[in-house]
Motif scaffolding. Structure first.
Motif, PDB file in Angstrom:
ATOM      1  N   ILE A  50       0.821  -1.169   0.118  1.00 53.89           N
ATOM      2  CA  ILE A  50      -0.063   0.035   0.040  1.00 53.89           C
ATOM      3  C   ILE A  50       0.828   1.392  -0.153  1.00 53.89           C
ATOM      4  O   ILE A  50       0.391   2.243  -0.613  1.00 53.89           O
ATOM      5  CB  ILE A  50      -0.898  -0.088   1.332  1.00 53.89           C
ATOM      6  CG1 ILE A  50      -1.886  -1.276   1.123  1.00 53.89           C
ATOM      7  CG2 ILE A  50      -1.859   1.266   1.476  1.00 53.89           C
ATOM      8  CD1 ILE A  50      -2.923  -1.417   2.349  1.00 53.89           C
ATOM      9  N   PHE A  51       2.036   1.345   0.650  1.00 60.85           N
ATOM     10  CA  PHE A  51       2.873   2.316   0.737  1.00 60.85           C
ATOM     11  C   PHE A  51       3.406   2.456  -0.748  1.00 60.85           C
ATOM     12  O   PHE A  51       3.808   3.794  -1.006  1.00 60.85           O
ATOM     13  CB  PHE A  51       4.051   2.128   1.886  1.00 60.85           C
ATOM     14  CG  PHE A  51       4.871   3.422   2.116  1.00 60.85           C
ATOM     15  CD1 PHE A  51       4.359   4.542   2.551  1.00 60.85           C
ATOM     16  CD2 PHE A  51       6.533   3.386   1.805  1.00 60.85           C
ATOM     17  CE1 PHE A  51       4.827   5.663   2.896  1.00 60.85           C
ATOM     18  CE2 PHE A  51       6.895   4.510   2.306  1.00 60.85           C
ATOM     19  CZ  PHE A  51       6.425   5.662   2.629  1.00 60.85           C
ATOM     20  N   ILE A  52       3.818   1.420  -1.526  1.00 59.44           N
ATOM     21  CA  ILE A  52       4.209   1.707  -2.856  1.00 59.44           C
ATOM     22  C   ILE A  52       3.325   2.401  -3.595  1.00 59.44           C
ATOM     23  O   ILE A  52       3.800   3.471  -4.457  1.00 59.44           O
ATOM     24  CB  ILE A  52       4.618   0.382  -3.275  1.00 59.44           C
ATOM     25  CG1 ILE A  52       5.696  -0.368  -2.836  1.00 59.44           C
ATOM     26  CG2 ILE A  52       4.731   0.504  -5.040  1.00 59.44           C
ATOM     27  CD1 ILE A  52       6.106  -1.806  -3.220  1.00 59.44           C
ATOM     28  N   VAL A  53       1.944   1.967  -3.477  1.00 56.83           N
ATOM     29  CA  VAL A  53       0.968   2.810  -4.014  1.00 56.83           C
ATOM     30  C   VAL A  53       0.803   4.322  -3.577  1.00 56.83           C
ATOM     31  O   VAL A  53       0.914   5.292  -4.471  1.00 56.83           O
ATOM     32  CB  VAL A  53      -0.336   2.252  -4.138  1.00 56.83           C
ATOM     33  CG1 VAL A  53      -1.434   2.983  -4.485  1.00 56.83           C
ATOM     34  CG2 VAL A  53      -0.481   0.669  -4.635  1.00 56.83           C
ATOM     35  N   PHE A  54       0.962   4.413  -2.485  1.00 51.55           N
ATOM     36  CA  PHE A  54       0.845   5.852  -1.854  1.00 51.55           C
ATOM     37  C   PHE A  54       2.145   6.681  -2.533  1.00 51.55           C
ATOM     38  O   PHE A  54       1.867   7.817  -2.823  1.00 51.55           O
ATOM     39  CB  PHE A  54       0.958   5.723  -0.346  1.00 51.55           C
ATOM     40  CG  PHE A  54       0.682   6.840   0.337  1.00 51.55           C
ATOM     41  CD1 PHE A  54      -0.737   7.266   0.348  1.00 51.55           C
ATOM     42  CD2 PHE A  54       1.654   7.419   1.176  1.00 51.55           C
ATOM     43  CE1 PHE A  54      -1.141   8.453   1.119  1.00 51.55           C
ATOM     44  CE2 PHE A  54       1.128   8.699   1.947  1.00 51.55           C
ATOM     45  CZ  PHE A  54      -0.186   8.972   1.923  1.00 51.55           C
ATOM     46  N   LEU A  55       3.285   6.101  -2.280  1.00 51.55           N
ATOM     47  CA  LEU A  55       4.415   6.752  -3.052  1.00 51.55           C
ATOM     48  C   LEU A  55       4.309   7.075  -4.402  1.00 51.55           C
ATOM     49  O   LEU A  55       4.760   8.078  -4.954  1.00 51.55           O
ATOM     50  CB  LEU A  55       5.669   6.037  -2.458  1.00 51.55           C
ATOM     51  CG  LEU A  55       6.216   5.851  -1.103  1.00 51.55           C
ATOM     52  CD1 LEU A  55       7.439   5.046  -1.038  1.00 51.55           C
ATOM     53  CD2 LEU A  55       6.309   7.448  -0.532  1.00 51.55           C
ATOM     54  N   ALA A  56       3.822   6.190  -5.214  1.00 46.82           N
ATOM     55  CA  ALA A  56       3.590   6.283  -6.612  1.00 46.82           C
ATOM     56  C   ALA A  56       2.717   7.494  -6.893  1.00 46.82           C
ATOM     57  O   ALA A  56       2.990   8.009  -7.850  1.00 46.82           O
ATOM     58  CB  ALA A  56       3.119   4.900  -7.231  1.00 46.82           C
ATOM     59  N   GLY A  57       1.871   7.553  -6.161  1.00 45.92           N
ATOM     60  CA  GLY A  57       0.795   8.807  -6.199  1.00 45.92           C
ATOM     61  C   GLY A  57       1.521  10.117  -5.900  1.00 45.92           C
ATOM     62  O   GLY A  57       1.186  11.078  -6.667  1.00 45.92           O
ATOM     63  N   ASP A  58       2.556  10.130  -5.418  1.00 46.02           N
ATOM     64  CA  ASP A  58       3.409  11.313  -5.217  1.00 46.02           C
ATOM     65  C   ASP A  58       4.537  11.277  -5.896  1.00 46.02           C
ATOM     66  O   ASP A  58       4.537  12.492  -6.771  1.00 46.02           O
ATOM     67  CB  ASP A  58       3.923  11.319  -3.641  1.00 46.02           C
ATOM     68  CG  ASP A  58       4.868  12.428  -3.100  1.00 46.02           C
ATOM     69  OD1 ASP A  58       4.833  13.393  -3.894  1.00 46.02           O
ATOM     70  OD2 ASP A  58       5.660  12.457  -2.159  1.00 46.02           O
ATOM     71  N   TRP A  59       5.221  10.470  -5.967  1.00 44.19           N
ATOM     72  CA  TRP A  59       6.526  10.519  -6.787  1.00 44.19           C
ATOM     73  C   TRP A  59       6.370  10.564  -8.372  1.00 44.19           C
ATOM     74  O   TRP A  59       7.018  11.336  -9.038  1.00 44.19           O
ATOM     75  CB  TRP A  59       7.553   9.465  -6.519  1.00 44.19           C
ATOM     76  CG  TRP A  59       8.044   9.448  -5.078  1.00 44.19           C
ATOM     77  CD1 TRP A  59       7.971  10.482  -4.055  1.00 44.19           C
ATOM     78  CD2 TRP A  59       8.725   8.185  -4.323  1.00 44.19           C
ATOM     79  NE1 TRP A  59       8.475  10.194  -3.034  1.00 44.19           N
ATOM     80  CE2 TRP A  59       9.048   8.925  -3.263  1.00 44.19           C
ATOM     81  CE3 TRP A  59       9.117   6.992  -4.679  1.00 44.19           C
ATOM     82  CZ2 TRP A  59       9.606   8.147  -2.340  1.00 44.19           C
ATOM     83  CZ3 TRP A  59       9.601   6.403  -3.927  1.00 44.19           C
ATOM     84  CH2 TRP A  59      10.002   6.955  -2.450  1.00 44.19           C
ATOM     85  N   TRP A  60       5.355   9.686  -8.857  1.00 44.69           N
ATOM     86  CA  TRP A  60       5.352   9.612 -10.235  1.00 44.69           C
ATOM     87  C   TRP A  60       3.920   9.978 -10.881  1.00 44.69           C
ATOM     88  O   TRP A  60       4.101  10.747 -11.780  1.00 44.69           O
ATOM     89  CB  TRP A  60       5.464   8.277 -10.781  1.00 44.69           C
ATOM     90  CG  TRP A  60       6.867   7.720 -10.612  1.00 44.69           C
ATOM     91  CD1 TRP A  60       7.777   8.260 -11.177  1.00 44.69           C
ATOM     92  CD2 TRP A  60       7.327   6.762  -9.516  1.00 44.69           C
ATOM     93  NE1 TRP A  60       9.136   7.617 -10.700  1.00 44.69           N
ATOM     94  CE2 TRP A  60       8.836   6.975  -9.691  1.00 44.69           C
ATOM     95  CE3 TRP A  60       6.957   6.178  -8.626  1.00 44.69           C
ATOM     96  CZ2 TRP A  60       9.590   5.918  -8.800  1.00 44.69           C
ATOM     97  CZ3 TRP A  60       7.465   5.338  -7.778  1.00 44.69           C
ATOM     98  CH2 TRP A  60       9.018   5.135  -7.710  1.00 44.69           C
TER      99      TRP A  60
END
Length: 174
Positions: free
Chosen positions: A146-156
């Motif tokens: 879930i954190f990967i999805v969260f970071l993807a929403g921010d970073w990419w």
């Protein structure tokens, strides 16, 4: 910076895979994750005073949760209960501490609530379709996905900023 982000995703995937397969994660992954996330935070915003405040709030929140859970289960069982023995893995706590060093205070609380609901849903779905039933939930593993999805929403995708609470405040106000 891209290299640090890729390393972060790889570490999160390793946490997921280890937790999923063996319900245990090698402890060295958590300090590595914490160092990489702090490095990204430092490169993005330098060392802002609010970073220290966010870290203290996030760690305080984790400590409060652990104390409340310990007291609750100790009262329920009428004896002192160490929640890390059977109820919550040390890896789950280390994972939360690692991401607490990166996320702003409101983003941490938002991630914590959303990830717990998401983990519960993922686990219920998995248990309903799986032949082999397991009573242990790979909490850190699912939270890392879930954190990967969260970071993807921010970073990419640039949908929000996980190190700044303004997007959440605007969402609440609307």
């Amino acid at each position: 910076m891209l290299v640090l982000k890729i390393v972060t995703i790889v570490l999160l995937l390793l946490i997921f895979l280890q937790d999923w397969k063996g319900r245990a994660v090698h402890w060295t992954l958590f300090p590595l994750l914490a160092i990489v996330l702090l490095g990204i935070r430092f490169l993005q915003h330098f060392f802002l005073p609010e970073l220290k405040q966010s870290i203290l709030i996030n760690i305080g929140f984790i400590a409060m949760q652990l104390i409340i859970l310990t007291i609750y289960f100790s009262i329920k069982n009428r004896k002192w209960v160490n929640i890390t023995t059977e109820l919550l893995g040390l890896g789950d706590i280390l994972f939360l501490l690692s991401i607490a060093l990166y996320l702003s205070a409101l983003n941490f609380l938002f991630f914590y609530m959303v990830s717990l609901i998401g983990v519960l849903l993922l686990w219920l779905i998995w248990q309903s379709v799986s032949v082999i039933k397991n009573k242990y939930i790979p909490l850190a593993g699912f939270q890392s996905l879930i954190f990967i999805v969260f970071l993807a929403g921010d970073w990419w995708l640039r949908l929000f900023n996980t190190t700044d609470d303004n997007w959440l405040l605007h969402l609440i106000i609307k």
